[in-house]
Design an enzyme around this catalytic site. Structure first.
Site, PDB file in Angstrom:
ATOM      1  N   SER A   6      86.730  84.137  39.928  1.00  0.00           N
ATOM      2  CA  SER A   6      88.090  83.630  39.777  1.00  0.00           C
ATOM      3  C   SER A   6      88.127  82.549  38.707  1.00  0.00           C
ATOM      4  CB  SER A   6      88.595  83.053  41.104  1.00  0.00           C
ATOM      5  OG  SER A   6      89.751  82.287  40.847  1.00  0.00           O
ATOM      6  N   HIS A  31      89.306  87.666  38.183  1.00  0.00           N
ATOM      7  CA  HIS A  31      90.420  87.389  39.094  1.00  0.00           C
ATOM      8  C   HIS A  31      91.221  86.218  38.532  1.00  0.00           C
ATOM      9  CE1 HIS A  31      92.262  87.412  43.152  1.00  0.00           C
ATOM     10  NE2 HIS A  31      92.259  86.090  43.068  1.00  0.00           N
ATOM     11  N   ASP A  33      94.282  83.683  39.257  1.00  0.00           N
ATOM     12  CA  ASP A  33      95.130  83.120  40.310  1.00  0.00           C
ATOM     13  C   ASP A  33      96.365  82.480  39.708  1.00  0.00           C
ATOM     14  OD1 ASP A  33      93.778  83.547  42.859  1.00  0.00           O
ATOM     15  OD2 ASP A  33      92.156  82.395  41.945  1.00  0.00           O
ATOM     16  N   MET A  35      99.756  80.516  40.351  1.00  0.00           N
ATOM     17  CA  MET A  35     100.406  79.677  41.369  1.00  0.00           C
ATOM     18  C   MET A  35     101.639  79.025  40.763  1.00  0.00           C
ATOM     19  SD  MET A  35      97.020  77.817  42.758  1.00  0.00           S
ATOM     20  CE  MET A  35      95.630  78.760  43.384  1.00  0.00           C
ATOM     21  N   HIS A  65      96.438  87.813  40.691  1.00  0.00           N
ATOM     22  CA  HIS A  65      96.850  87.474  42.059  1.00  0.00           C
ATOM     23  C   HIS A  65      98.051  86.538  42.002  1.00  0.00           C
ATOM     24  CE1 HIS A  65      95.492  85.333  46.068  1.00  0.00           C
ATOM     25  NE2 HIS A  65      96.652  85.936  46.180  1.00  0.00           N
ATOM     26  N   MET A  67     100.546  84.248  43.534  1.00  0.00           N
ATOM     27  CA  MET A  67     100.932  83.416  44.677  1.00  0.00           C
ATOM     28  C   MET A  67     102.236  82.744  44.264  1.00  0.00           C
ATOM     29  SD  MET A  67      97.141  82.016  45.408  1.00  0.00           S
ATOM     30  CE  MET A  67      96.613  82.555  43.792  1.00  0.00           C
ATOM     31  N   MET A 136      92.977  86.965  52.505  1.00  0.00           N
ATOM     32  CA  MET A 136      92.702  85.568  52.127  1.00  0.00           C
ATOM     33  C   MET A 136      91.857  84.935  53.229  1.00  0.00           C
ATOM     34  SD  MET A 136      94.043  84.982  49.161  1.00  0.00           S
ATOM     35  CE  MET A 136      93.521  83.262  49.177  1.00  0.00           C
ATOM     36  N   GLY A 141      96.029  78.216  47.307  1.00  0.00           N
ATOM     37  CA  GLY A 141      96.557  77.055  46.588  1.00  0.00           C
ATOM     38  C   GLY A 141      95.481  76.289  45.838  1.00  0.00           C
ATOM     39  N   PHE A 142      94.274  76.294  46.385  1.00  0.00           N
ATOM     40  CA  PHE A 142      93.214  75.500  45.767  1.00  0.00           C
ATOM     41  C   PHE A 142      91.873  76.205  45.873  1.00  0.00           C
ATOM     42  CE2 PHE A 142      96.548  72.780  47.338  1.00  0.00           C
ATOM     43  CZ  PHE A 142      96.827  71.992  46.238  1.00  0.00           C
ATOM     44  N   GLY A 143      91.049  76.024  44.841  1.00  0.00           N
ATOM     45  CA  GLY A 143      89.674  76.498  44.909  1.00  0.00           C
ATOM     46  C   GLY A 143      88.840  75.510  45.708  1.00  0.00           C
ATOM     47  N   GLY A 144      87.609  75.919  46.017  1.00  0.00           N
ATOM     48  CA  GLY A 144      86.650  75.006  46.613  1.00  0.00           C
ATOM     49  C   GLY A 144      86.857  74.691  48.086  1.00  0.00           C
ATOM     50  N   ASP A 174      88.941  86.666  49.568  1.00  0.00           N
ATOM     51  CA  ASP A 174      89.217  85.642  48.552  1.00  0.00           C
ATOM     52  C   ASP A 174      89.327  84.279  49.225  1.00  0.00           C
ATOM     53  OD1 ASP A 174      90.098  84.166  46.385  1.00  0.00           O
ATOM     54  OD2 ASP A 174      92.029  85.202  46.181  1.00  0.00           O
ATOM     55  N   GLY A 175      88.422  83.367  48.846  1.00  0.00           N
ATOM     56  CA  GLY A 175      88.487  81.998  49.351  1.00  0.00           C
ATOM     57  C   GLY A 175      87.220  81.608  50.095  1.00  0.00           C
ATOM     58  N   GLY A 176      86.499  80.645  49.550  1.00  0.00           N
ATOM     59  CA  GLY A 176      85.281  80.173  50.216  1.00  0.00           C
ATOM     60  C   GLY A 176      84.162  81.195  50.233  1.00  0.00           C
ATOM     61  N   GLY A 196      85.403  81.797  43.120  1.00  0.00           N
ATOM     62  CA  GLY A 196      85.563  80.867  42.011  1.00  0.00           C
ATOM     63  C   GLY A 196      84.368  79.946  41.918  1.00  0.00           C
TER      64      GLY A 196
HETATM   65  C1  DX5 Z   1      92.800  80.395  46.356  1.00  0.00           C
HETATM   66  C2  DX5 Z   1      92.628  81.448  45.288  1.00  0.00           C
HETATM   67  C3  DX5 Z   1      91.215  81.861  45.121  1.00  0.00           C
HETATM   68  C4  DX5 Z   1      90.335  80.752  44.631  1.00  0.00           C
HETATM   69  C5  DX5 Z   1      89.009  80.911  45.284  1.00  0.00           C
HETATM   70  O1  DX5 Z   1      94.115  79.981  46.386  1.00  0.00           O
HETATM   71  O2  DX5 Z   1      93.398  82.603  45.599  1.00  0.00           O
HETATM   72  O3  DX5 Z   1      91.082  83.001  44.308  1.00  0.00           O
HETATM   73  O4  DX5 Z   1      90.155  80.739  43.254  1.00  0.00           O
HETATM   74  O5  DX5 Z   1      88.224  79.821  44.967  1.00  0.00           O
HETATM   75  P1  DX5 Z   1      86.871  79.500  45.737  1.00  0.00           P
HETATM   76  O6  DX5 Z   1      85.958  80.682  45.556  1.00  0.00           O
HETATM   77  O7  DX5 Z   1      86.388  78.268  45.072  1.00  0.00           O
HETATM   78  O8  DX5 Z   1      87.216  79.304  47.188  1.00  0.00           O
HETATM   79 ZN    ZN Z   2      92.992  84.606  44.405  1.00  0.00          ZN
END
Ligand code: DX5
Ligand code: ZN
Length: 228
Positions: A6, A31, A33, A35, A65, A67, A136, A141-144, A174-176, A196
Site C-alpha cells: 500500500s 494498492h 488508498d 481517503m 481503494h 474510502m 478490512m 483511515g490510517f496506516g500502522g 487490509d490493515g495490520g 503498507g
Molecule cells: C487503511 C488502509 C490500508 C493501509 C494499511 O485505512 O486501507 O490499506 O494502508 O496499512 P498498514 O499495512 O500499515 O496497516
Molecule cells: Zn486499503
C-alpha cells in the site's frame, strides 16, 4: 497469492520511485488508498497523483481503494488515471449496485470492501458480481494500526461462501498485515494481502515481499493435503 504493497506507507516525497521500488521488489499489485476526509477521518491523495505514479510502475496492477463518501464522482477520474481495479465500500448501502455497474462499464475490475464493525452478511447480495472482496482488518483511515483478530471469522465465512457457491472473487485482507497476520489470514482463506508498513518500511522490500508470500503460502489450506 497476491502481495499488494500500500502506497500509503511510502515516502510521500518520492512516490514515483517508491512505486518503482514495489515493482522491482516482485509485488503483484500496488494498492492505492484514497481517503476523502469524510468517509474516513483522513485525506490521502487523488487521481492526479495516481496518474503521475502510473508510468513509474507500468507492470503493476493498480488496485484503487476508495474510502470516500461520494465515489460516483471519482470513478471516471481514477479509471483514466490508470486504475485496473476500483474498490468501493459496502457501507455505502443502496449506492453499491449502481457503483458496481459503473465500474464495470468503465472496463475495470470491481472490489467490495467491508469495515470491521459491519456484518459479513451485508456483502452477500453482491458476491456473484465482484472480482474481489476486501475484508478490512483495521478501521480504515490510517496506516500502522494493529490487526483486529475478531475479523478472522469473516474471512472464514467469505471463503466458505466462495467454495460452496463456486463464485470466483479474490479474498483480500487490509490493515495490520505482517508475516504473522498474513499467515493467520491465509489459514482462514485469504489469498490477497495488502500491507503498507510491513512492506514499504523495510529497506529491502524484495525480501519483505518474499517473506510475506512464503508465510501466506505455508498456511494456504488448499495446499494442506499436499504437505507431508
Ligand atoms: C487503511 C488502509 C490500508 C493501509 C494499511 O485505512 O486501507 O490499506 O494502508 O496499512 P498498514 O499495512 O500499515 O496497516
Ligand atoms: Zn486499503
Amino acid at each position: 497469492m497476491i502481495i499488494a504493497p500500500s502506497l500509503l506507507a511510502a515516502d510521500f516525497t518520492r512516490l514515483g520511485q517508491e512505486a518503482g521500488r514495489a515493482e522491482r521488489a516482485g509485488a503483484d499489485w500496488l494498492h492505492l488508498d484514497i481517503m476523502d476526509g469524510q468517509f474516513v477521518p483522513n485525506i490521502s491523495f487523488g487521481p492526479d497523483v495516481v496518474k503521475a505514479v502510473r508510468p513509474h510502475a507500468k507492470q503493476l496492477f493498480f488496485d484503487v481503494h476508495l474510502m470516500c463518501g461520494k465515489p460516483e464522482i471519482l470513478l471516471e477520474p481514477f479509471a483514466q488515471a490508470g486504475a485496473d481495479q476500483i474498490i468501493i465500500h459496502v457501507e455505502l448501502h443502496q449506492q453499491v449496485t449502481p457503483l458496481i455497474w459503473k465500474i464495470k462499464s468503465l472496463g475495470k475490475k470491481v472490489g467490495l470492501a467491508i469495515n470491521p464493525p459491519t456484518s459479513i452478511a451485508e456483502v452477500q447480495p453482491y458476491l456473484d458480481q465482484i472480482d474481489l472482496l476486501l475484508v478490512m482488518t483495521v478501521n480504515p483511515g490510517f496506516g500502522g494500526q494493529s490487526f483486529i483478530h475478531e475479523c478472522l471469522p469473516k474471512i472464514q465465512q467469505a471463503a466458505a461462501w466462495r467454495r460452496d457457491r463456486q463464485v470466483g472473487y479474490r479474498l483480500a485482507v487490509d490493515g495490520g498485515i505482517n508475516d504473522e497476520t498474513a499467515a493467520e489470514c491465509a489459514r482462514a482463506g485469504a489469498d490477497t494481502f495488502v500491507a503498507g508498513t510491513a512492506l514499504f518500511r523495510p529497506r529491502n522490500m524484495g525480501a519483505a515481499v518474499r517473506r510475506m508470500r512464503q508465510a501466506a503460502h505455508d498456511h494456504d489450506p488448499s495446499l494442506a493435503d499436499l504437505k507431508v
